[in-house]
Design a protein around this motif. Structure first.
Motif, PDB file in Angstrom:
ATOM      1  N   GLU A 426      33.752  -0.349  -9.006  1.00 21.50           N
ATOM      2  CA  GLU A 426      32.534   0.192  -8.427  1.00 21.50           C
ATOM      3  C   GLU A 426      31.623   0.837  -9.465  1.00 21.50           C
ATOM      4  N   THR A 427      32.173   1.252 -10.609  1.00 20.59           N
ATOM      5  CA  THR A 427      31.353   1.882 -11.622  1.00 20.59           C
ATOM      6  C   THR A 427      30.408   0.848 -12.216  1.00 20.59           C
ATOM      7  N   THR A 428      29.149   1.233 -12.381  1.00 22.42           N
ATOM      8  CA  THR A 428      28.133   0.291 -12.838  1.00 22.42           C
ATOM      9  C   THR A 428      27.931   0.318 -14.336  1.00 22.42           C
ATOM     10  N   GLY A 429      28.270   1.434 -14.980  1.00 21.86           N
ATOM     11  CA  GLY A 429      27.961   1.548 -16.399  1.00 21.86           C
ATOM     12  C   GLY A 429      26.524   2.007 -16.615  1.00 21.86           C
ATOM     13  N   LEU A 430      25.757   2.093 -15.539  1.00 21.67           N
ATOM     14  CA  LEU A 430      24.369   2.557 -15.623  1.00 21.67           C
ATOM     15  C   LEU A 430      24.276   3.994 -15.124  1.00 21.67           C
ATOM     16  N   SER A 431      23.588   4.821 -15.884  1.00 21.59           N
ATOM     17  CA  SER A 431      23.369   6.199 -15.440  1.00 21.59           C
ATOM     18  C   SER A 431      22.229   6.214 -14.433  1.00 21.59           C
ATOM     19  N   ASP A 432      22.064   7.352 -13.762  1.00 20.35           N
ATOM     20  CA  ASP A 432      20.946   7.468 -12.813  1.00 20.35           C
ATOM     21  C   ASP A 432      19.614   7.253 -13.528  1.00 20.35           C
ATOM     22  N   ALA A 433      19.520   7.776 -14.779  1.00 15.39           N
ATOM     23  CA  ALA A 433      18.266   7.638 -15.543  1.00 15.39           C
ATOM     24  C   ALA A 433      18.000   6.173 -15.878  1.00 15.39           C
ATOM     25  N   ASP A 434      19.098   5.424 -16.222  1.00 14.33           N
ATOM     26  CA  ASP A 434      18.953   3.983 -16.506  1.00 14.33           C
ATOM     27  C   ASP A 434      18.412   3.244 -15.289  1.00 14.33           C
ATOM     28  N   ILE A 435      18.966   3.593 -14.116  1.00 14.90           N
ATOM     29  CA  ILE A 435      18.558   2.924 -12.875  1.00 14.90           C
ATOM     30  C   ILE A 435      17.096   3.230 -12.571  1.00 14.90           C
ATOM     31  N   GLU A 436      16.723   4.508 -12.692  1.00 12.93           N
ATOM     32  CA  GLU A 436      15.328   4.900 -12.410  1.00 12.93           C
ATOM     33  C   GLU A 436      14.370   4.172 -13.357  1.00 12.93           C
ATOM     34  N   ALA A 437      14.785   4.021 -14.634  1.00 12.09           N
ATOM     35  CA  ALA A 437      13.932   3.343 -15.614  1.00 12.09           C
ATOM     36  C   ALA A 437      13.733   1.876 -15.243  1.00 12.09           C
ATOM     37  N   LEU A 438      14.827   1.216 -14.814  1.00 15.36           N
ATOM     38  CA  LEU A 438      14.708  -0.187 -14.412  1.00 15.36           C
ATOM     39  C   LEU A 438      13.849  -0.338 -13.164  1.00 15.36           C
ATOM     40  N   ILE A 439      13.971   0.607 -12.239  1.00 11.59           N
ATOM     41  CA  ILE A 439      13.148   0.566 -11.024  1.00 11.59           C
ATOM     42  C   ILE A 439      11.669   0.710 -11.391  1.00 11.59           C
ATOM     43  N   GLU A 440      11.370   1.578 -12.378  1.00 13.49           N
ATOM     44  CA  GLU A 440       9.985   1.749 -12.823  1.00 13.49           C
ATOM     45  C   GLU A 440       9.469   0.471 -13.477  1.00 13.49           C
ATOM     46  N   GLN A 441      10.343  -0.169 -14.313  1.00 12.72           N
ATOM     47  CA  GLN A 441       9.944  -1.445 -14.926  1.00 12.72           C
ATOM     48  C   GLN A 441       9.639  -2.488 -13.863  1.00 12.72           C
ATOM     49  N   ARG A 442      10.462  -2.512 -12.823  1.00  8.44           N
ATOM     50  CA  ARG A 442      10.261  -3.471 -11.729  1.00  8.44           C
ATOM     51  C   ARG A 442       8.940  -3.198 -11.020  1.00  8.44           C
ATOM     52  N   ALA A 443       8.659  -1.916 -10.809  1.00  7.53           N
ATOM     53  CA  ALA A 443       7.414  -1.542 -10.124  1.00  7.53           C
ATOM     54  C   ALA A 443       6.198  -2.009 -10.937  1.00  7.53           C
ATOM     55  N   GLN A 444       6.263  -1.829 -12.276  1.00  5.44           N
ATOM     56  CA  GLN A 444       5.153  -2.258 -13.137  1.00  5.44           C
ATOM     57  C   GLN A 444       4.998  -3.778 -13.111  1.00  5.44           C
ATOM     58  N   ALA A 445       6.159  -4.490 -13.109  1.00 12.41           N
ATOM     59  CA  ALA A 445       6.110  -5.958 -13.070  1.00 12.41           C
ATOM     60  C   ALA A 445       5.477  -6.446 -11.773  1.00 12.41           C
ATOM     61  N   ARG A 446       5.853  -5.820 -10.692  1.00 14.18           N
ATOM     62  CA  ARG A 446       5.307  -6.223  -9.382  1.00 14.18           C
ATOM     63  C   ARG A 446       3.812  -5.911  -9.305  1.00 14.18           C
ATOM     64  N   LYS A 447       3.419  -4.779  -9.927  1.00 10.37           N
ATOM     65  CA  LYS A 447       2.000  -4.375  -9.935  1.00 10.37           C
ATOM     66  C   LYS A 447       1.169  -5.414 -10.685  1.00 10.37           C
TER      67      LYS A 447
END
Length: 480
Positions: A426-447
């Motif tokens: 179940e461990t992802t290897g991604l920290s909460d900060a890593d996840i938030e950063a990827l979500i922001e990248q996704r938001a910019q890509a979609r924009k």
């Protein structure tokens, strides 16, 4: 509510009353170990496994015995064809049997006696029948005199005068020397040795036991003269179980079993399963394609006495049903920590447990009992969706924990269990900060209308066990 059982012997449902209060002695006619187990064996083994589990859940102490027939013409024929021995064939397929049953989540019986390990008891029983006038020797063979047993036919409802000569089935095929018999209905208890076949010493000369006598001897040796429940497939009612009754009751003067239970047969697409029709499915072949819990659910969704039809549509329905149950069973693993369950006492929902028990107490109606499980699983799945999308639910943690524990307990009675992923999975290897950063990248890509990149990031997060929920106002929530 009293547990009632349909008794094949009396052809009606009867309240269950064990010989010894609180204890059940139960015997299942097992397999002849000359080949891999098929879907029919799977049904028999699952049904009686769950009957045993339910009796234990109801508070009974169950002693459960299941035999192996390890000396038989089919085994000898296979050994001859392969250039091996009877023992080698038997050992190979006994090992395969346990492998298949483990995959099906079948609990082991208390003992697995074998015909070749019960020879003293078999010879003793044959001798007693001969001394009492129910058996006679003929050139090294010993036959049971069917007409001497006045109750012959009471289990199957067949009358000798209505039967055709040669209706003693499998034994008749094993013994071509019918002229040795005083009556065509008589069947072999002991068979004279044949050249090249295994044999054992006896008062009648070298030979080996007939098929029916082994179960009578094993029941007596392992469980006593009268047992509570004798089970098996409906194809065994005649002649096998009929002959068991004739042998045992003539020797002891006591009923062999209080309750006789038989499961219905498996059909494939409406036809009887057989190798000649090309619709023969072994358990191991099936389990390479279908989850074991799906197979259990498929079997239990039909009442044990009714025939069950194995079709792709039926397996798909069972697969969908298991998905629902699995989601409910894993609810506690996914949301228990979020709901702070560790601080709550464990409990079940009494009215649902009672409802389940009342349904199943009616001749082991597991199909009806499953309705209670699906009701609980669907409720928990709904609550899980609310927790994911809204972050909270109006249902109290106490109620949710009780519902979940009820589902888990009642499912375990049916041998239905979902295995939660291990923490390291179940461990992802991604920290909460890593996840938030990827979500922001996704938001910019979609924009920027780069939807392919947005989908790639979502898939990357999903592969790491992160689920995204696009809420209103451009907000994206996530959970592990």
């Amino acid at each position: 509510m009293t547990l009632t059982i349909y008794n094949t012997l009396t052809r009606r449902k009867e309240p269950f009353q064990p010989i010894e209060p609180g204890k059940v002695r139960m015997y299942c006619c097992g397999i002849t170990v000359y080949d891999y187990c098929h879907l029919g064996h799977a049904r028999t083994c699952v049904v009686w496994d769950v009957v045993r589990r339910y009796l234990q859940w109801r508070g009974y102490q169950v002693k459960y015995i299941q035999n192996f027939t390890d000396i038989d013409d089919k085994i000898l024929n296979r050994a001859k064809k392969e250039g091996t021995s009877m023992e080698e064939v038997s050992e190979r397929f006994i090992k395969a049997y346990f492998e298949d049953m483990d995959r099906l989540h079948i609990e082991k019986a208390d003992a697995y006696p074998r015909a070749t390990h019960t020879l003293d008891g078999i010879k003793r029983l044959v001798y007693e029948l001969e001394q009492k006038g129910y058996a006679y020797a003929a050139d090294g063979d010993v036959y049971y005199s069917v007409r001497r047993f006045a109750d012959y036919g009471k289990l199957s409802g067949r009358k000798l005068e209505d039967l055709q000569a040669g209706a003693s089935g499998r034994v008749e095929l094993e013994d071509p020397e019918t002229q040795k018999k005083k009556d065509p209905f008589d069947f072999a208890l002991w068979k004279a040795a044949k050249a090249g076949e295994p044999s054992w010493e006896s008062p009648w000369g070298e030979g080996r036991p007939g098929w029916h006598i082994e179960c009578s001897a094993m029941v007596r040796e392992r469980l006593g003269e009268t047992i509570d429940i004798h089970v098996g497939g409906s194809d065994l009612i005649f002649p096998h179980h009929e002959n068991e009754i004739a042998q045992s009751e003539a020797a002891t003067g006591q009923p062999l079993a209080r309750y006789w239970m038989h499961n219905g047969m498996v059909k494939v697409g409406g036809d009887k399963m057989s190798k000649s029709l090309g619709n023969f499915t072994t358990i191991r072949d099936l389990l390479d394609k279908v989850e074991p819990m799906v197979v259990r659910l498929f079997i239990l969704q039909t009442h044990y006495r009714n025939p069950v039809d194995f079709t792709e549509k039926a397996i798909d329905a069972a697969s969908n049903g298991w998905q629902t149950l699995q989601e409910g069973l894993l609810f506690g693993h996914h949301y228990g920590e979020k709901l702070a369950w560790d601080d709550l006492p464990g409990a079940t929902v009494p009215e649902l447990v009672q409802k389940y028990r009342e349904i199943v107490d009616d001749d082991f109606n597991f199909a009806g009992g499953l309705a209670v499980l699906f009701e609980l699983a669907k409720e928990l799945r709904k609550e899980g969706n609310i927790l994911v999308h809204q972050g909270k639910t109006d249902t109290s943690p106490e109620k949710l924990k009780a519902q979940w524990q009820t589902l888990v307990e009642l499912s375990q009675v049916l041998g239905l269990e979902a295995i939660a992923a291990q923490p390291e999975q179940e461990t992802t290897g991604l920290s909460d900060a890593d996840i938030e950063a990827l979500i922001e990248q996704r938001a910019q890509a979609r924009k920027a209308k780069n939807f392919a990149e947005g989908d790639r990031i979502r898939d990357e997060l999903k592969a790491n066990g992160i689920t995204l929920i696009d809420a209103g106002g451009g907000v994206t929530k996530w959970h592990r």
